[in-house]
Design a protein around this motif. Structure first.
Motif, PDB file in Angstrom:
ATOM      1  N   ARG A  35       2.154  10.469  -8.192  1.00 28.97           N
ATOM      2  CA  ARG A  35       3.076   9.610  -7.451  1.00 28.97           C
ATOM      3  C   ARG A  35       2.386   8.320  -7.023  1.00 28.97           C
ATOM      4  O   ARG A  35       3.018   7.261  -6.974  1.00 28.97           O
ATOM      5  N   ARG A  36       1.097   8.389  -6.705  1.00 30.87           N
ATOM      6  CA  ARG A  36       0.360   7.150  -6.405  1.00 30.87           C
ATOM      7  C   ARG A  36       0.332   6.260  -7.635  1.00 30.87           C
ATOM      8  O   ARG A  36       0.552   5.051  -7.546  1.00 30.87           O
ATOM      9  N   GLU A  37       0.103   6.855  -8.795  1.00 33.55           N
ATOM     10  CA  GLU A  37       0.109   6.088 -10.048  1.00 33.55           C
ATOM     11  C   GLU A  37       1.491   5.482 -10.297  1.00 33.55           C
ATOM     12  O   GLU A  37       1.611   4.329 -10.712  1.00 33.55           O
ATOM     13  N   GLY A  38       2.545   6.255 -10.026  1.00 36.58           N
ATOM     14  CA  GLY A  38       3.904   5.750 -10.167  1.00 36.58           C
ATOM     15  C   GLY A  38       4.186   4.606  -9.216  1.00 36.58           C
ATOM     16  O   GLY A  38       4.911   3.663  -9.546  1.00 36.58           O
ATOM     17  N   SER A  39       3.596   4.664  -8.031  1.00 39.76           N
ATOM     18  CA  SER A  39       3.760   3.584  -7.057  1.00 39.76           C
ATOM     19  C   SER A  39       3.173   2.279  -7.582  1.00 39.76           C
ATOM     20  O   SER A  39       3.755   1.207  -7.396  1.00 39.76           O
ATOM     21  N   VAL A  91      -5.702   2.451   5.581  1.00 38.99           N
ATOM     22  CA  VAL A  91      -4.804   1.290   5.583  1.00 38.99           C
ATOM     23  C   VAL A  91      -5.416   0.158   6.395  1.00 38.99           C
ATOM     24  O   VAL A  91      -5.403  -1.008   5.989  1.00 38.99           O
ATOM     25  N   ARG A  92      -5.984   0.490   7.530  1.00 41.81           N
ATOM     26  CA  ARG A  92      -6.621  -0.546   8.355  1.00 41.81           C
ATOM     27  C   ARG A  92      -7.781  -1.196   7.597  1.00 41.81           C
ATOM     28  O   ARG A  92      -7.975  -2.410   7.689  1.00 41.81           O
ATOM     29  N   THR A 122      -3.299   1.963  -3.335  1.00 38.65           N
ATOM     30  CA  THR A 122      -2.857   3.303  -2.968  1.00 38.65           C
ATOM     31  C   THR A 122      -3.872   3.936  -2.037  1.00 38.65           C
ATOM     32  O   THR A 122      -5.055   3.570  -2.042  1.00 38.65           O
ATOM     33  N   VAL A 123      -3.387   4.887  -1.254  1.00 37.96           N
ATOM     34  CA  VAL A 123      -4.229   5.641  -0.327  1.00 37.96           C
ATOM     35  C   VAL A 123      -3.937   7.123  -0.545  1.00 37.96           C
ATOM     36  O   VAL A 123      -2.777   7.533  -0.568  1.00 37.96           O
ATOM     37  N   ASP A 124      -5.008   7.886  -0.698  1.00 36.96           N
ATOM     38  CA  ASP A 124      -4.906   9.345  -0.772  1.00 36.96           C
ATOM     39  C   ASP A 124      -5.185   9.881   0.630  1.00 36.96           C
ATOM     40  O   ASP A 124      -6.325   9.808   1.109  1.00 36.96           O
ATOM     41  N   ILE A 141       0.852  -1.192   0.000  1.00 31.47           N
ATOM     42  CA  ILE A 141       0.000   0.000   0.000  1.00 31.47           C
ATOM     43  C   ILE A 141       0.887   1.240   0.000  1.00 31.47           C
ATOM     44  O   ILE A 141       1.722   1.405   0.890  1.00 31.47           O
ATOM     45  N   ALA A 142       0.707   2.094  -0.995  1.00 30.92           N
ATOM     46  CA  ALA A 142       1.448   3.354  -1.075  1.00 30.92           C
ATOM     47  C   ALA A 142       0.518   4.488  -0.646  1.00 30.92           C
ATOM     48  O   ALA A 142      -0.607   4.589  -1.123  1.00 30.92           O
TER      49      ALA A 142
END
Length: 155
Positions: free
Chosen positions: A11-15, A35-36, A23-25, A3-4
């Motif tokens: 940057r999330r897309e790059g992750s 995340v939880r 991904t998490v914004d 999880i990024a």
């Protein structure tokens, strides 16, 4: 599951391109809760803070599961203090570690990284979003302050 967490969409897309599965914004909702939710309430086995901000270090601690490992990579200011919830720190069994240069040992690891890059097995180019000259160093500093791109390299 990898999880990024990043406030910048590109940057999330790059992750994702670099191997993250989710991904998490952090602007969309509490990143710890996001995340939880992705981990069915358990938390991450390993969490990393790579920016160097104490409040994000606390988030990384909160994102880690019981007995998880929290690694601090980002370089904070020399005057910054890290404050964790003491009871959780004691009873959670979480491990907290710092990692200068990602924990790499230059003499041992860098030759291997170079070989991997030269053989095409380590894609360093995808990690560089800007190339600037020394004359453009102020532009590079502005990019960092605006959190634009992934890495800026001075050539």
């Amino acid at each position: 599951m990898i999880i990024a967490v990043d406030p910048v969409e590109s940057r999330r897309e790059g992750s994702i391109r670099a191997g993250a599965t989710h991904t998490v914004d952090p602007a969309a909702a509490d990143p710890v809760e996001q995340v939880r939710a992705l981990t069915q309430g358990r938390g991450a086995d390993y969490s990393f803070e790579v920016v160097g901000r104490p409040e994000l270090m606390v988030q990384a601690f909160e994102m880690a599961r019981t007995a998880g490992t929290v690694t601090l990579v980002g370089m904070p200011a020399t005057t910054d203090m890290l404050t964790l919830p003491a009871i959780k720190a004691v009873f959670s069994g979480k491990r907290l570690a710092g990692a200068v240069v990602g924990g790499a040992q230059i003499l041992r690891d860098f030759p291997r990284f170079i070989r991997l890059a030269e053989s095409g097995r380590l894609d360093l180019g995808s990690m560089v979003s800007q190339r600037i000259t020394l004359d453009e160093i102020n532009k590079g500093i502005d990019l960092v302050h605006r959190a634009e791109g992934v890495r800026t390299v001075v050539v």
